[in-house]
Design a protein around this motif. Sequence first.
Motif, PDB file in Angstrom:
ATOM      1  N   ALA A 171       0.845  -1.199   0.000  1.00  0.00           N
ATOM      2  CA  ALA A 171       0.000   0.000   0.000  1.00  0.00           C
ATOM      3  C   ALA A 171       0.874   1.240   0.000  1.00  0.00           C
ATOM      4  O   ALA A 171       1.882   1.310   0.708  1.00  0.00           O
ATOM      5  N   GLN A 172       0.475   2.217  -0.821  1.00  0.00           N
ATOM      6  CA  GLN A 172       1.104   3.528  -0.753  1.00  0.00           C
ATOM      7  C   GLN A 172       0.742   4.194   0.561  1.00  0.00           C
ATOM      8  O   GLN A 172      -0.407   4.145   0.999  1.00  0.00           O
ATOM      9  N   LEU A 173       1.728   4.852   1.165  1.00  0.00           N
ATOM     10  CA  LEU A 173       1.457   5.557   2.418  1.00  0.00           C
ATOM     11  C   LEU A 173       0.559   6.756   2.203  1.00  0.00           C
ATOM     12  O   LEU A 173      -0.390   6.978   2.954  1.00  0.00           O
ATOM     13  N   SER A 174       0.863   7.533   1.193  1.00  0.00           N
ATOM     14  CA  SER A 174       0.078   8.743   0.971  1.00  0.00           C
ATOM     15  C   SER A 174      -1.074   8.443   0.030  1.00  0.00           C
ATOM     16  O   SER A 174      -1.087   7.437  -0.678  1.00  0.00           O
ATOM     17  N   ALA A 175      -2.043   9.344   0.036  1.00  0.00           N
ATOM     18  CA  ALA A 175      -3.053   9.311  -1.006  1.00  0.00           C
ATOM     19  C   ALA A 175      -2.378   9.606  -2.343  1.00  0.00           C
ATOM     20  O   ALA A 175      -1.182   9.903  -2.400  1.00  0.00           O
ATOM     21  N   HIS A 176      -3.136   9.555  -3.406  1.00  0.00           N
ATOM     22  CA  HIS A 176      -2.538   9.636  -4.739  1.00  0.00           C
ATOM     23  C   HIS A 176      -1.737  10.926  -4.898  1.00  0.00           C
ATOM     24  O   HIS A 176      -0.507  10.888  -4.906  1.00  0.00           O
ATOM     25  N   ASN A 177      -2.390  12.057  -5.005  1.00  0.00           N
ATOM     26  CA  ASN A 177      -1.675  13.329  -5.024  1.00  0.00           C
ATOM     27  C   ASN A 177      -2.234  14.322  -4.013  1.00  0.00           C
ATOM     28  O   ASN A 177      -1.928  15.504  -4.077  1.00  0.00           O
ATOM     29  N   TRP A 178      -3.046  13.826  -3.088  1.00  0.00           N
ATOM     30  CA  TRP A 178      -3.606  14.656  -2.023  1.00  0.00           C
ATOM     31  C   TRP A 178      -3.030  14.228  -0.678  1.00  0.00           C
ATOM     32  O   TRP A 178      -2.674  13.070  -0.474  1.00  0.00           O
ATOM     33  N   ASN A 179      -2.991  15.184   0.259  1.00  0.00           N
ATOM     34  CA  ASN A 179      -2.685  14.823   1.638  1.00  0.00           C
ATOM     35  C   ASN A 179      -3.915  14.220   2.307  1.00  0.00           C
ATOM     36  O   ASN A 179      -5.047  14.461   1.907  1.00  0.00           O
TER      37      ASN A 179
END
Length: 414
Positions: A171-179
Motif C-alpha cells: 500500500a502507498q502511504l500517501s493518497a494519490h496526489n492529495w494529503n
Amino acid sequence: MLTRRRFLRYAAVAPVALSPAVWSASPSVPQISARAMTIHKRALIFDGHVHALDREFYHGGSMGTQTTVGQWDLPRAREGGVGAFFLSVFTPEEYYPARFETKQALRRIDHALRQLEMNRDHVELALNSADIQRIRAKGKMAAVLDLEGSYDLDGDLGVLRELYALGLRSAQLSAHNWNQNYADACCSPPKSNGLNDHGRDVIREMNRLGMVINVSHSSDETISQAIDVSDVPVVATHHGLRTVNNIPRNMPDILLKKLAAKGGIFGFQIGSEFAYPKEYDWLTAQRKKTFWDTASIPDRVKGKTIYEVDELVAPQFPMLGAQVPESVMMKVDDWVAVVDKAIELVGEDHVAIGTDFDGGPTLARGMRDVRDLPMITDAMLRRGYSEERIDKFWGGNLLRVFGQVTHASKTIAS
C-alpha cells in the motif's frame, strides 16, 4: 442515472471515444538482438506497478483478452516476458471528497479477485515470494495487490487489516496526489510535515502484517520518516530521479541514498514525464498545467453518487501516453541512462522496474506497449550491463525485498 451494473453493460458495448491527442502512433515491431531475447526470456520480469484492471473495471471485459486498447493485458504481458507484477488497486482523488474511497477500494479488490479467478489458467494471486516462485513454476504470472491512493486508511487500522485479509500485500502511504490525515503526498501543501503519530502506527502495523510500504507519491518528509520508522526496507514502486527532472513526484538523491542504505528498492516508471525533461516540458506547455493538478476535483464531484463518479472518471481509463513529435521524443537509451545514474549512486542491488503501464506513461520512441519490454534489455546490453545486473533490475531485487517484507511479519492476533 446509471447503476453500477447498467454502467458497465453500457460501457462494454459503447466504450468512450478518446481524443486522438492522447494516442501515440503505433510503431512497427522493434528488432531485438538474439542475445537480448535469450536473457529477457530467462529473467524474472517482476513489474512493480501496473494499472492492469482500470479499463476492465470501468468498461467491462477480461484482462485475459488481448486488445488494441491501452498498453497492457495478460496476452501482451506474456509476450513481453512478464512473470509477476504489482496490480494497482487504484482509487483516484475523485472518490475522496464524499468519502467513497474505502468503498471504492473494496470494489476494486473484489473486481481484481474476480478477474484473477476468471483467468486462473494464466495468473494467480501471490501473497509472498514463495507464492511467486510456485506460480512461476506452473508457467503462470503472479499478481500482488497494491493499493494506490490510501486515503482509505485514514484513522482506522482495522480497514488496513481487513484489506490485508482480502489479499492486499502492498500500500502507498500517501493518497494519490492529495494529503490526508496521516501522511503528506508529494504534490499538495504539507499538512503533517510528513507522518503524524497515526501514520507511524500505520507503518508499524504494516510491518507486523508483512505488507510492502510503498512511498511512491509521498512527500520527501513522508519518505524520509517512513524509512526511519519501518523495521524492514521500503519500496518506491514507480518513481523518477529529481536530478533528472526537477518535479516533486521524483525523488532527490539524498532520499534515494537513504532508501538504499536500509535495503530499499527504487522502481523506475517507464514514461518520459519522469525521465526526460525535454518531453515533459513540451507536454506541460501543451496541457497548460502539470499532470498532478487536482484543484478542480472537489467542484466537479460535489453532490455526486459513487456511480456518478464512476461515469465522470471512466473516460480517462486506460490512461494512455500522449502523442508527441519525434523532435522531443525520448529514446529507450535515454531512459536506461537514467537507471545508470541511480546505479552509480546506490549500486545495482536497489533498482527495479515499475512501468505504470496504462497509468499514463508516454513511452519511448518505437515502444508500442508491454510487448516491447525486451527493448530495454537490448539497450542495457548496449550500455555494457552484465546479465547479473539485468536480472537484478528486472526482478531479482524486488523479489528479494518482497520476500524480506512478507517473511518478516509477526503472528497476527485473532
